[in-house]
Motif scaffolding. Structure first.
Motif, PDB file in Angstrom:
ATOM      1  N   PRO A  61      56.064  67.482 -12.869  1.00  0.00           N
ATOM      2  CA  PRO A  61      55.914  66.838 -11.569  1.00  0.00           C
ATOM      3  C   PRO A  61      57.306  66.598 -10.971  1.00  0.00           C
ATOM      4  O   PRO A  61      58.317  66.766 -11.645  1.00  0.00           O
ATOM      5  CB  PRO A  61      55.232  65.509 -11.921  1.00  0.00           C
ATOM      6  CG  PRO A  61      55.714  65.210 -13.303  1.00  0.00           C
ATOM      7  CD  PRO A  61      55.892  66.557 -13.976  1.00  0.00           C
ATOM      8  N   GLY A  62      57.365  66.225  -9.737  1.00  0.00           N
ATOM      9  CA  GLY A  62      58.640  65.871  -9.130  1.00  0.00           C
ATOM     10  C   GLY A  62      59.523  67.046  -8.794  1.00  0.00           C
ATOM     11  O   GLY A  62      60.752  66.923  -8.808  1.00  0.00           O
ATOM     12  N   VAL A  63      58.950  68.192  -8.480  1.00  0.00           N
ATOM     13  CA  VAL A  63      59.747  69.373  -8.127  1.00  0.00           C
ATOM     14  C   VAL A  63      60.270  69.216  -6.699  1.00  0.00           C
ATOM     15  O   VAL A  63      59.500  69.052  -5.766  1.00  0.00           O
ATOM     16  CB  VAL A  63      58.901  70.661  -8.235  1.00  0.00           C
ATOM     17  CG1 VAL A  63      59.701  71.864  -7.764  1.00  0.00           C
ATOM     18  CG2 VAL A  63      58.410  70.850  -9.655  1.00  0.00           C
ATOM     19  N   LEU A  99      60.976  60.913 -19.921  1.00  0.00           N
ATOM     20  CA  LEU A  99      61.048  59.839 -18.927  1.00  0.00           C
ATOM     21  C   LEU A  99      61.032  60.334 -17.485  1.00  0.00           C
ATOM     22  O   LEU A  99      60.382  59.733 -16.626  1.00  0.00           O
ATOM     23  CB  LEU A  99      62.298  58.982 -19.168  1.00  0.00           C
ATOM     24  CG  LEU A  99      62.315  58.211 -20.485  1.00  0.00           C
ATOM     25  CD1 LEU A  99      63.658  57.525 -20.686  1.00  0.00           C
ATOM     26  CD2 LEU A  99      61.187  57.208 -20.536  1.00  0.00           C
ATOM     27  N   LEU A 100      61.731  61.418 -17.175  1.00  0.00           N
ATOM     28  CA  LEU A 100      61.764  61.903 -15.800  1.00  0.00           C
ATOM     29  C   LEU A 100      60.382  62.362 -15.352  1.00  0.00           C
ATOM     30  O   LEU A 100      59.920  62.002 -14.263  1.00  0.00           O
ATOM     31  CB  LEU A 100      62.782  63.030 -15.633  1.00  0.00           C
ATOM     32  CG  LEU A 100      62.958  63.551 -14.202  1.00  0.00           C
ATOM     33  CD1 LEU A 100      63.409  62.438 -13.261  1.00  0.00           C
ATOM     34  CD2 LEU A 100      63.942  64.704 -14.175  1.00  0.00           C
ATOM     35  N   GLY A 145      55.482  61.317 -12.408  1.00  0.00           N
ATOM     36  CA  GLY A 145      54.028  61.312 -12.499  1.00  0.00           C
ATOM     37  C   GLY A 145      53.393  59.996 -12.073  1.00  0.00           C
ATOM     38  O   GLY A 145      52.226  59.968 -11.669  1.00  0.00           O
ATOM     39  N   ARG A 146      54.144  58.893 -12.167  1.00  0.00           N
ATOM     40  CA  ARG A 146      53.631  57.575 -11.759  1.00  0.00           C
ATOM     41  C   ARG A 146      53.723  57.342 -10.262  1.00  0.00           C
ATOM     42  O   ARG A 146      53.132  56.410  -9.735  1.00  0.00           O
ATOM     43  CB  ARG A 146      54.395  56.458 -12.476  1.00  0.00           C
ATOM     44  CG  ARG A 146      54.064  56.301 -13.929  1.00  0.00           C
ATOM     45  CD  ARG A 146      54.658  55.015 -14.500  1.00  0.00           C
ATOM     46  NE  ARG A 146      56.084  54.892 -14.309  1.00  0.00           N
ATOM     47  CZ  ARG A 146      57.015  55.301 -15.180  1.00  0.00           C
ATOM     48  NH1 ARG A 146      56.648  55.892 -16.297  1.00  0.00           N
ATOM     49  NH2 ARG A 146      58.288  55.132 -14.946  1.00  0.00           N
ATOM     50  N   LYS A 147      54.504  58.150  -9.556  1.00  0.00           N
ATOM     51  CA  LYS A 147      54.713  57.952  -8.120  1.00  0.00           C
ATOM     52  C   LYS A 147      53.655  58.704  -7.327  1.00  0.00           C
ATOM     53  O   LYS A 147      53.358  59.862  -7.616  1.00  0.00           O
ATOM     54  CB  LYS A 147      56.102  58.457  -7.691  1.00  0.00           C
ATOM     55  CG  LYS A 147      57.255  57.859  -8.462  1.00  0.00           C
ATOM     56  CD  LYS A 147      57.444  56.423  -8.130  1.00  0.00           C
ATOM     57  CE  LYS A 147      58.655  55.873  -8.869  1.00  0.00           C
ATOM     58  NZ  LYS A 147      58.691  54.440  -8.862  1.00  0.00           N
ATOM     59  N   ASP A 148      53.111  58.044  -6.312  1.00  0.00           N
ATOM     60  CA  ASP A 148      52.216  58.768  -5.418  1.00  0.00           C
ATOM     61  C   ASP A 148      53.062  59.502  -4.371  1.00  0.00           C
ATOM     62  O   ASP A 148      54.286  59.371  -4.340  1.00  0.00           O
ATOM     63  CB  ASP A 148      51.166  57.852  -4.793  1.00  0.00           C
ATOM     64  CG  ASP A 148      51.747  56.792  -3.862  1.00  0.00           C
ATOM     65  OD1 ASP A 148      52.842  56.989  -3.284  1.00  0.00           O
ATOM     66  OD2 ASP A 148      51.087  55.746  -3.676  1.00  0.00           O
ATOM     67  N   VAL A 149      52.420  60.269  -3.532  1.00  0.00           N
ATOM     68  CA  VAL A 149      53.143  61.097  -2.562  1.00  0.00           C
ATOM     69  C   VAL A 149      54.031  60.251  -1.664  1.00  0.00           C
ATOM     70  O   VAL A 149      55.198  60.585  -1.426  1.00  0.00           O
ATOM     71  CB  VAL A 149      52.154  61.945  -1.730  1.00  0.00           C
ATOM     72  CG1 VAL A 149      52.868  62.625  -0.571  1.00  0.00           C
ATOM     73  CG2 VAL A 149      51.484  62.980  -2.606  1.00  0.00           C
ATOM     74  N   GLN A 150      53.527  59.137  -1.158  1.00  0.00           N
ATOM     75  CA  GLN A 150      54.327  58.299  -0.266  1.00  0.00           C
ATOM     76  C   GLN A 150      55.524  57.689  -0.988  1.00  0.00           C
ATOM     77  O   GLN A 150      56.625  57.630  -0.434  1.00  0.00           O
ATOM     78  CB  GLN A 150      53.477  57.197   0.375  1.00  0.00           C
ATOM     79  CG  GLN A 150      54.226  56.407   1.446  1.00  0.00           C
ATOM     80  CD  GLN A 150      54.721  57.285   2.591  1.00  0.00           C
ATOM     81  OE1 GLN A 150      53.955  58.079   3.142  1.00  0.00           O
ATOM     82  NE2 GLN A 150      55.990  57.170   2.959  1.00  0.00           N
ATOM     83  N   GLN A 151      55.359  57.261  -2.219  1.00  0.00           N
ATOM     84  CA  GLN A 151      56.477  56.690  -2.979  1.00  0.00           C
ATOM     85  C   GLN A 151      57.565  57.734  -3.235  1.00  0.00           C
ATOM     86  O   GLN A 151      58.753  57.441  -3.126  1.00  0.00           O
ATOM     87  CB  GLN A 151      55.976  56.128  -4.312  1.00  0.00           C
ATOM     88  CG  GLN A 151      55.150  54.869  -4.167  1.00  0.00           C
ATOM     89  CD  GLN A 151      54.504  54.473  -5.479  1.00  0.00           C
ATOM     90  OE1 GLN A 151      53.986  55.299  -6.219  1.00  0.00           O
ATOM     91  NE2 GLN A 151      54.529  53.173  -5.757  1.00  0.00           N
TER      92      GLN A 151
END
Length: 191
Positions: free
Chosen positions: A116-118, A148-149, A154-160
């Motif tokens: 996630p987080g790409v 951790l990254l 993965g814990r963040k939603d799109v807006q965050q």
């Protein structure tokens, strides 16, 4: 001792694939701060052909590499042997930033493992491939990747994630433009 290679041959591909960490270095055109970033997750790096490599650029607290590449394109990627025979491999070249809106993104993303987080994919056209002895690089053992990254992203939603990128990834520490406002939208797919 050191050798310059015409291409990334099978031996160098094997060496790259065996390293759990690599380092990316860039610098602004004039003045400013040189940036060197360690990168983990072996499945975030891919050899695309004999002189082209790419890596998955994940969310982070800065945007130095993207900003520097967009300003001048200069990049060096370094691998060190922390186990086995000593070796340091440097891939010098010109990098480009491939964001999700780029037509190449959908094909390139298939070269990497799921994360996630790409933010983008960094593609490097190597103009110098060289290795050196690495005689003073210490032996170190690899236990496992830190997760951790990926967990954080993965814990963040799109807006965050959008808010985080807008706050942290719009410009480098030297004020060089990084991600544009349109590019701070998170990728809706995992790699």
């Amino acid at each position: 001792m050191g050798k310059i290679h015409d291409k990334i041959d099978d031996r160098l591909r094997e060496f790259i694939g065996a390293q759990p960490v690599y380092f990316v270095a860039t610098a602004p055109e004039q003045g400013g701060h040189v940036n060197m970033s360690p990168k983990g997750y072996a499945d975030t790096f891919a050899v695309l052909d004999d002189t082209t490599v790419a890596y998955l650029d994940l969310d982070g607290s800065g945007v130095e590499t993207i900003a520097h590449l967009r300003q001048n394109g200069r990049i060096t990627v370094m691998f060190c042997a922390f186990s086995g025979p000593p070796n340091i491999l440097r891939l010098y070249g010109t990098g480009r930033v491939v964001v999700p809106e780029n037509p190449d993104f959908a094909t390139l993303i298939k070269s990497f493992g799921p994360h996630p987080g790409v933010r983008s994919i960094i593609v490097v056209d190597c103009d110098r491939i060289s290795d050196s002895c690495g005689f003073s690089v210490p032996f170190m053992s690899f236990d496992k990747d830190r997760t951790l990254l990926d967990e954080w992203a993965g814990r963040k939603d799109v807006q965050q994630r959008r808010d985080y990128r807008a706050q942290k990834n719009r410009e480098s520490i030297d004020g060089i433009p990084g991600l544009s406002a349109a590019e701070t939208d998170p990728v809706t797919q995992h790699s």
